[in-house]
Design a protein around this motif. Sequence first.
Motif, PDB file in Angstrom:
ATOM      1  N   ILE A   1      -9.659   7.918  -8.310  1.00  0.00           N
ATOM      2  CA  ILE A   1      -8.610   6.960  -8.667  1.00  0.00           C
ATOM      3  C   ILE A   1      -7.347   7.361  -7.916  1.00  0.00           C
ATOM      4  O   ILE A   1      -6.945   8.529  -7.945  1.00  0.00           O
ATOM      5  CB  ILE A   1      -8.360   6.950 -10.180  1.00  0.00           C
ATOM      6  CG1 ILE A   1      -9.620   6.465 -10.912  1.00  0.00           C
ATOM      7  CG2 ILE A   1      -7.164   6.070 -10.533  1.00  0.00           C
ATOM      8  CD1 ILE A   1      -9.543   6.586 -12.415  1.00  0.00           C
ATOM      9  N   CYS A   2      -6.739   6.398  -7.235  1.00  0.00           N
ATOM     10  CA  CYS A   2      -5.606   6.678  -6.350  1.00  0.00           C
ATOM     11  C   CYS A   2      -4.399   5.827  -6.771  1.00  0.00           C
ATOM     12  O   CYS A   2      -4.318   4.637  -6.423  1.00  0.00           O
ATOM     13  CB  CYS A   2      -5.974   6.371  -4.902  1.00  0.00           C
ATOM     14  SG  CYS A   2      -7.472   7.204  -4.323  1.00  0.00           S
TER      15      CYS A   2
ATOM     16  N   ASP B   1       1.786   5.656  -1.484  1.00  0.00           N
ATOM     17  CA  ASP B   1       0.435   6.002  -1.920  1.00  0.00           C
ATOM     18  C   ASP B   1       0.402   7.444  -2.413  1.00  0.00           C
ATOM     19  O   ASP B   1       0.686   8.377  -1.656  1.00  0.00           O
ATOM     20  CB  ASP B   1      -0.525   5.815  -0.742  1.00  0.00           C
ATOM     21  CG  ASP B   1      -1.977   5.768  -1.157  1.00  0.00           C
ATOM     22  OD1 ASP B   1      -2.329   6.415  -2.165  1.00  0.00           O
ATOM     23  OD2 ASP B   1      -2.771   5.103  -0.468  1.00  0.00           O
ATOM     24  N   PHE B   2       0.052   7.637  -3.685  1.00  0.00           N
ATOM     25  CA  PHE B   2      -0.014   8.981  -4.256  1.00  0.00           C
ATOM     26  C   PHE B   2      -1.346   9.664  -3.986  1.00  0.00           C
ATOM     27  O   PHE B   2      -1.542  10.820  -4.388  1.00  0.00           O
ATOM     28  CB  PHE B   2       0.221   8.911  -5.771  1.00  0.00           C
ATOM     29  CG  PHE B   2       1.604   8.499  -6.160  1.00  0.00           C
ATOM     30  CD1 PHE B   2       2.612   9.427  -6.297  1.00  0.00           C
ATOM     31  CD2 PHE B   2       1.905   7.167  -6.410  1.00  0.00           C
ATOM     32  CE1 PHE B   2       3.902   9.050  -6.672  1.00  0.00           C
ATOM     33  CE2 PHE B   2       3.175   6.774  -6.782  1.00  0.00           C
ATOM     34  CZ  PHE B   2       4.181   7.717  -6.910  1.00  0.00           C
ATOM     35  N   LEU B   3      -2.279   8.958  -3.360  1.00  0.00           N
ATOM     36  CA  LEU B   3      -3.607   9.477  -3.060  1.00  0.00           C
ATOM     37  C   LEU B   3      -4.354   9.864  -4.341  1.00  0.00           C
ATOM     38  O   LEU B   3      -3.946   9.528  -5.440  1.00  0.00           O
ATOM     39  CB  LEU B   3      -3.520  10.632  -2.057  1.00  0.00           C
ATOM     40  CG  LEU B   3      -2.989  10.212  -0.676  1.00  0.00           C
ATOM     41  CD1 LEU B   3      -2.769  11.433   0.214  1.00  0.00           C
ATOM     42  CD2 LEU B   3      -3.940   9.229   0.007  1.00  0.00           C
ATOM     43  N   ARG B   4      -5.459  10.561  -4.179  1.00  0.00           N
ATOM     44  CA  ARG B   4      -6.361  10.780  -5.311  1.00  0.00           C
ATOM     45  C   ARG B   4      -5.751  11.642  -6.405  1.00  0.00           C
ATOM     46  O   ARG B   4      -4.908  12.517  -6.163  1.00  0.00           O
ATOM     47  CB  ARG B   4      -7.652  11.438  -4.826  1.00  0.00           C
ATOM     48  CG  ARG B   4      -7.455  12.840  -4.298  1.00  0.00           C
ATOM     49  CD  ARG B   4      -8.774  13.459  -3.854  1.00  0.00           C
ATOM     50  NE  ARG B   4      -9.355  12.744  -2.724  1.00  0.00           N
ATOM     51  CZ  ARG B   4     -10.516  13.097  -2.164  1.00  0.00           C
ATOM     52  NH1 ARG B   4     -11.193  14.142  -2.624  1.00  0.00           N
ATOM     53  NH2 ARG B   4     -10.983  12.411  -1.129  1.00  0.00           N
TER      54      ARG B   4
ATOM     55  N   TRP C   1       5.955   7.016 -12.003  1.00  0.00           N
ATOM     56  CA  TRP C   1       6.430   6.001 -11.069  1.00  0.00           C
ATOM     57  C   TRP C   1       5.375   4.941 -10.745  1.00  0.00           C
ATOM     58  O   TRP C   1       5.708   3.768 -10.587  1.00  0.00           O
ATOM     59  CB  TRP C   1       6.862   6.676  -9.761  1.00  0.00           C
ATOM     60  CG  TRP C   1       7.942   7.679  -9.940  1.00  0.00           C
ATOM     61  CD1 TRP C   1       7.804   9.026 -10.171  1.00  0.00           C
ATOM     62  CD2 TRP C   1       9.357   7.435  -9.948  1.00  0.00           C
ATOM     63  NE1 TRP C   1       9.028   9.630 -10.303  1.00  0.00           N
ATOM     64  CE2 TRP C   1      10.000   8.678 -10.157  1.00  0.00           C
ATOM     65  CE3 TRP C   1      10.139   6.294  -9.764  1.00  0.00           C
ATOM     66  CZ2 TRP C   1      11.387   8.804 -10.209  1.00  0.00           C
ATOM     67  CZ3 TRP C   1      11.516   6.421  -9.794  1.00  0.00           C
ATOM     68  CH2 TRP C   1      12.125   7.657 -10.025  1.00  0.00           C
ATOM     69  N   ALA C   2       4.130   5.347 -10.603  1.00  0.00           N
ATOM     70  CA  ALA C   2       3.089   4.418 -10.148  1.00  0.00           C
ATOM     71  C   ALA C   2       2.861   3.301 -11.155  1.00  0.00           C
ATOM     72  O   ALA C   2       2.839   3.523 -12.367  1.00  0.00           O
ATOM     73  CB  ALA C   2       1.788   5.174  -9.911  1.00  0.00           C
ATOM     74  N   LEU C   3       2.645   2.088 -10.625  1.00  0.00           N
ATOM     75  CA  LEU C   3       2.390   0.920 -11.477  1.00  0.00           C
ATOM     76  C   LEU C   3       0.985   0.363 -11.290  1.00  0.00           C
ATOM     77  O   LEU C   3       0.610  -0.619 -11.941  1.00  0.00           O
ATOM     78  CB  LEU C   3       3.418  -0.176 -11.169  1.00  0.00           C
ATOM     79  CG  LEU C   3       4.877   0.182 -11.468  1.00  0.00           C
ATOM     80  CD1 LEU C   3       5.799  -0.933 -11.010  1.00  0.00           C
ATOM     81  CD2 LEU C   3       5.068   0.454 -12.957  1.00  0.00           C
TER      82      LEU C   3
END
Length: 405
Positions: free
Chosen positions: A161-162, A315-318, A327-329
């Motif tokens: 999951i990324c 992109d936070f990668l895996r 932060w990621a949505l």
Amino acid sequence: MSSLAIDVVRGVDGFQALRRDWEALFDAQPSASPFMSYDWMAAWQATIGVGGQPVIVCARDAGRLVGLLALSERTSPVMGMPVRRLSFMGERLVAADGLDVLAHPGCARPATAAIVERLATQPIDLLALDGLPADSAMLQVLAWQLGGDTQRAYTLATHQICPYLDLRAGWEEVLSRSRRPHQFGRLLRNLAGLHGFESRAITEPGLAGAALERLLALHDRRWAAQGGSDAMTRPSIRDFHRRVVPALAERGMVRFEELWVEGDCRATYYGFTRGDHYWLYQTGYDPSWARKSVAFVRMGLSIKEAVDRGVRCYDFLRGTETYKFDWALGARVTLRVEAVGARPAARLFATGRQLRAAVEKGVEAIVPRRSLDLLRRWRRARERGREEAAPTLALPRTRAREQEA
């Protein structure tokens, strides 16, 4: 377009001979990540990939390289029988997400189809492709070519999951939708009031090497209590990054983002950039400054700076670490494709691979954290000792050093 010619290039010499054509193809495909560049693969083959043979399936149109699939072949003995395993080149131990066919935009689908069709004819005991994008054009062709093959057991499963962050709405909107917008502002003001507060970005080839060493030092300090991290502790992994950073910096794709306070670097982020995409690869921070939340503040500044540069996807990668979802949505998934041949040795090898992964998850679920940390310290120390005694393959490190020579 005329019918494509497909050839399979094997071995280090053949891989190196592809360099110029590979770089031209990479430059022609603006959406390709740095993980699919020749420089990434060359650094990996010279360090982590030692012992494996490059296998590059190439598609050509009137002699011009228009597509390639970079694989690595290893042979392992099982019950006294050799088992041939093919996997993505450039993925093992360095967490390169989204590896795929690299193809010219004008012929991506026919090149992908032709490459996979040729791959399906190869005498492979185990094909294991970890990290394939969920929207890859390979998926349909792999299912057609391998899914109905009675001589191979074909499976498709979620791999990683990324998390990612869409930056098109602008910094203020991104901040307002984060988990701790007001806390970020307060912590930033507190740090900014300290002596020597500075946010630095290092992209120059001549400075990137020193920035990497600061990252490694802070990463070590962060993970010292756990005996180091699997991501950056092994000597071969460090050698890989010391090779790839100067090479990709020469192409403008490496970025280190540091937070300096009171005369020293307290937090640093290591990532890659190309076009309107940024990949956050690794982080490090000084644990003695954890109460000042230097890593959290550096993350917010990194995102703001990305917005200012015109980046659209951060992109936070895996990995599903909590700090990413401050932060990621949203999140993307990558997939694991596996095709196992009919030979008993191949089936046993694949079963052992699956069993090991299941055992590792089970151990993590039932063993107390303190005991796990002790086991990890012991295992990582043993791996470091084993790698330090092993030779590495001599390949050119960077384009700049080749010119100097």
